[in-house]
Design an enzyme around this catalytic site. Sequence first.
Site, PDB file in Angstrom:
ATOM      1  CG  HIS A  43      -2.006  -0.941   1.243  1.00  0.00           C
ATOM      2  ND1 HIS A  43      -3.039  -0.896   2.147  1.00  0.00           N
ATOM      3  CD2 HIS A  43      -2.267  -1.991   0.435  1.00  0.00           C
ATOM      4  CE1 HIS A  43      -3.889  -1.877   1.884  1.00  0.00           C
ATOM      5  NE2 HIS A  43      -3.436  -2.566   0.865  1.00  0.00           N
TER       6      HIS A  43
ATOM      7  CE  LYS B 215       4.811   2.952  13.499  1.00  0.00           C
ATOM      8  NZ  LYS B 215       4.764   2.422  12.132  1.00  0.00           N
TER       9      LYS B 215
ATOM     10  CE1 TYR C 185      -5.041   3.751   9.291  1.00  0.00           C
ATOM     11  CE2 TYR C 185      -5.570   3.596  11.623  1.00  0.00           C
ATOM     12  CZ  TYR C 185      -4.811   3.202  10.540  1.00  0.00           C
ATOM     13  OH  TYR C 185      -3.818   2.274  10.706  1.00  0.00           O
TER      14      TYR C 185
ATOM     15  CE1 TYR D  68      -0.977   3.831   9.862  1.00  0.00           C
ATOM     16  CE2 TYR D  68       0.178   2.590   8.173  1.00  0.00           C
ATOM     17  CZ  TYR D  68      -0.900   2.749   9.011  1.00  0.00           C
ATOM     18  OH  TYR D  68      -1.904   1.804   9.031  1.00  0.00           O
TER      19      TYR D  68
ATOM     20  N   PRO E  47      -3.667  -0.060  19.058  1.00  0.00           N
ATOM     21  CG  PRO E  47      -5.557  -1.318  18.498  1.00  0.00           C
ATOM     22  CD  PRO E  47      -4.876  -0.654  19.654  1.00  0.00           C
TER      23      PRO E  47
HETATM   24  C1  PHB Z   1      -5.408  -4.511  10.761  1.00  0.00           C
HETATM   25  O1  PHB Z   1      -5.464  -4.678   9.539  1.00  0.00           O
HETATM   26  O2  PHB Z   1      -5.720  -5.429  11.549  1.00  0.00           O
HETATM   27  C2  PHB Z   1      -5.004  -3.202  11.297  1.00  0.00           C
HETATM   28  C3  PHB Z   1      -4.585  -2.211  10.422  1.00  0.00           C
HETATM   29  C4  PHB Z   1      -4.211  -0.976  10.912  1.00  0.00           C
HETATM   30  C5  PHB Z   1      -4.258  -0.724  12.261  1.00  0.00           C
HETATM   31  C6  PHB Z   1      -4.652  -1.718  13.153  1.00  0.00           C
HETATM   32  C7  PHB Z   1      -5.026  -2.961  12.669  1.00  0.00           C
HETATM   33  O3  PHB Z   1      -3.920   0.503  12.723  1.00  0.00           O
END
Ligand code: PHB
Length: 389
Positions: free
Chosen positions: A72, A292, A197, A380, A288
């Site tokens: 990505h 990280k 997000y 990130y 989460p």
């Molecule tokens: C996930 O795909 O499980 C995932 C992706 C991004 C995050 C947390 C979990 O910030």
Amino acid sequence: MRTQVGIVGAGPAGLLLSHLLARQGIESVVLESRSRAYVEKRVRAGVLEHPTVELLRGVGLAERMDREGLPHGGISLRFDGGDHRIDFADLVGRGIVVYGQQEVVKDLIAARLAAGGDLRFEVSEVTLDGITSDPVIGFVDADGQRRELHCDVIAGCDGFHGISRAAVPGEVFDRQYPFAWLGILAEAAPTHEELVYANHPNGFALYSMRSPEVTRLYLQVPPDTNADDWSDARIWDELQLRLAADGFSINEGPLLEKGVTGMRSFVSEPMRHGKLFLAGDAAHIVPPTGAKGMNLAIADVRMLADALIGYLHEKDESGVDAYSDTCLRRVWRAEHFSWWMTSMLHNFPDEDAFTRRLQLSQLRYTVSSRAAATSLAENYVGLPHGAAL
Ligand code: PHB
Ligand code: APR
């Protein structure tokens, strides 16, 4: 029994450490309380930052990841009715790979077993002794036999609920958040190529995926939520609402998994006592939101493997002496980033209007200023291993 490095825990930290050490001719034994099937099926996050991807490639662990992982080049932040892409490739020239943590764990177990590694699942009654002199790990093997594993050093890679952390005297830093995440894995093709997000008046939502057939989605929920109180229909309705944007829809499908994850920030300092070294979730937890957790565990064991190679091969103590302080620099950078992302994107139950205005301003600045967006992107995709932090 005798080995050079006794490793407690077969998560990404313990397994990768064993692999990195074996490549330099250092023996280890990995002791895991759960079964192999359990650790291979445990659903966790799925974002590999750039330095993690490069490391896995450099040590021969990337064959399936490069075939099945999804590269990505950015993410979207969605708030106040608008969608804003953060273009990692343009801002920092690097990206991430979406590949489930349990897939990394499967690849690591396969690689260790193919190389004749000693991995013991379903051990119990694990004890640590002689930490400041001659380390011994006591355990009961899967066959019911009590054994003693004598080692030069112990690596405590047994996660947040393990036993190792309690054997390291020091200080603990802890923050709990007034919400949790309800996560689902669904048999439904992703409709969008990147993660989203979303900050919505009803709470945070995250759109992610695992493969061209499987979507991974999360909803902010109250911390005491019982996943069974959320029917599939209620989950989908809330996801559609919180993630809504022009031209965006989510495919729905049967749930493969549903669970609630608590949110906390936690650091235990230092990460070493005598001949016991902590790595990964045994020493620190991040919420989460910044993706990280596993990446930090991997950065720890890379540092630990290098330190132990110097110590065990050449009796050079400089690496082991620097281990805790050096790791904690990166740990606190990730703690800050994860806390910042969490604070910017969630609804805080008792938030006043002033705090909400600050949050919106932070979101607008992050998506409109190249300097601010670059800071998000750089953190990130992951600061380089070894960066001065
Ligand atoms: C996930 O795909 O499980 C995932 C992706 C991004 C995050 C947390 C979990 O910030
Ligand atoms: N004896 C042996 N094994 C133990 C014990 C014990 N007393 N206690 C816990 N374990 C095992 C757990 O069953 C688990 O498999 O230690 C392992 C720790 O693995 P993880 O929890 O995956 O931790 P780590 O390897 O540090 O990886 C960090 O995991 O929690 C996620 O988000 C986090 O992605 C991050 C990653």
